[in-house]
Design an enzyme around this catalytic site. Structure first.
Site, mmCIF file in Angstrom:
data_model
loop_
_atom_site.group_PDB
_atom_site.id
_atom_site.type_symbol
_atom_site.label_atom_id
_atom_site.label_comp_id
_atom_site.label_asym_id
_atom_site.label_seq_id
_atom_site.Cartn_x
_atom_site.Cartn_y
_atom_site.Cartn_z
ATOM 1 N N SER A 40 -21.011 -64.785 -25.400
ATOM 2 C CA SER A 40 -21.805 -65.457 -24.718
ATOM 3 C C SER A 40 -23.128 -65.013 -23.757
ATOM 4 C CB SER A 40 -20.983 -66.884 -24.038
ATOM 5 O OG SER A 40 -20.102 -67.119 -24.579
ATOM 6 N N MET A 59 -19.680 -63.351 -18.160
ATOM 7 C CA MET A 59 -20.222 -62.678 -20.384
ATOM 8 C C MET A 59 -18.829 -63.584 -20.784
ATOM 9 S SD MET A 59 -21.720 -60.153 -22.473
ATOM 10 C CE MET A 59 -22.766 -60.256 -21.387
ATOM 11 N N CYS A 60 -18.467 -64.362 -21.963
ATOM 12 C CA CYS A 60 -17.199 -64.468 -23.302
ATOM 13 C C CYS A 60 -17.106 -64.159 -24.086
ATOM 14 C CB CYS A 60 -16.478 -65.256 -22.395
ATOM 15 S SG CYS A 60 -17.650 -67.142 -23.231
ATOM 16 N N THR A 61 -16.514 -63.619 -24.737
ATOM 17 C CA THR A 61 -16.741 -63.368 -26.446
ATOM 18 C C THR A 61 -15.898 -64.163 -26.463
ATOM 19 O OG1 THR A 61 -15.395 -60.317 -25.380
ATOM 20 C CG2 THR A 61 -15.751 -61.411 -27.845
#
Length: 185
Positions: A40, A59-61
């Site tokens: 993201s 930020m994420c996965t």
């Protein structure tokens, strides 16, 4: 007076429905190519929770898979404090390729999710209309296959978010874990 109020309410509902229908979906959407790992990179939202929490976001996965019946299994891992938190969601396919529905078990909100555009190998732009008892909101996500994305893609995300009525204060380029926050304007 009551008839006038009903007319205004009807027009507002019609306008909201038209706004949802004006959000495009990827032409010739190929669901199997959307699967795999994404980061993201950008998030834009008109919701109150976003305004309250955006200074904490990173930020994420997200890993997307397809279930046996053709729905999307969306598993996100994101930093929360010193730990990682996971969220698993099932996006139900609709008759329109690239369009999905989701109901939040926690909040009861209904989500109309559309893959607006993607080249499958680099980025995906996703728009969501969220409806709940307290009102509705718009959310736009920018996914990338890598932790970095070209300025051209970042600009497209910002432009599309503005087209959905979101302000610069509601648009965020998510920092990587351990990096400072940077806002796209």
């Amino acid at each position: 007076m009551q008839a006038m109020l009903l007319s205004i309410l009807g027009l507002a509902l019609l306008g909201a429905m038209h706004a949802q229908d004006s959000i495009p979906t990827q032409a010739n959407f190929q669901q199997d190519k959307l699967t795999g790992r994404w980061y993201s990179i950008g998030l834009a939202s008109s919701s109150n929770w976003f305004k309250d929490k955006k200074h904490l976001m990173k930020m994420c996965t997200t890993v997307i898979g397809v279930t046996a019946d053709g729905n999307l299994e969306v598993n996100s891992t994101y930093p929360k404090g010193d730990q990682c938190e996971k969220r698993n969601s099932l996006y139900i396919k609709t008759e329109q390729p690239g369009r999905f529905s989701y109901t939040s078990p926690r909040w009861g909100s209904k989500h109309d999710i559309r893959v607006v555009e993607t080249n499958y190998e680099e980025y995906a732009l996703v728009a969501t209309q969220i409806s709940k008892s307290t009102g509705s909101s718009t959310m736009v996500l920018l996914y990338s296959r890598t932790k970095e994305l070209s300025p051209k893609r970042l600009d497209r995300f910002t432009q599309f978010s503005r087209e959905q009525g979101l302000t610069d204060e509601e648009i965020l380029i998510l920092p990587q874990t351990g990096k400072s926050r940077r806002q796209q304007s």
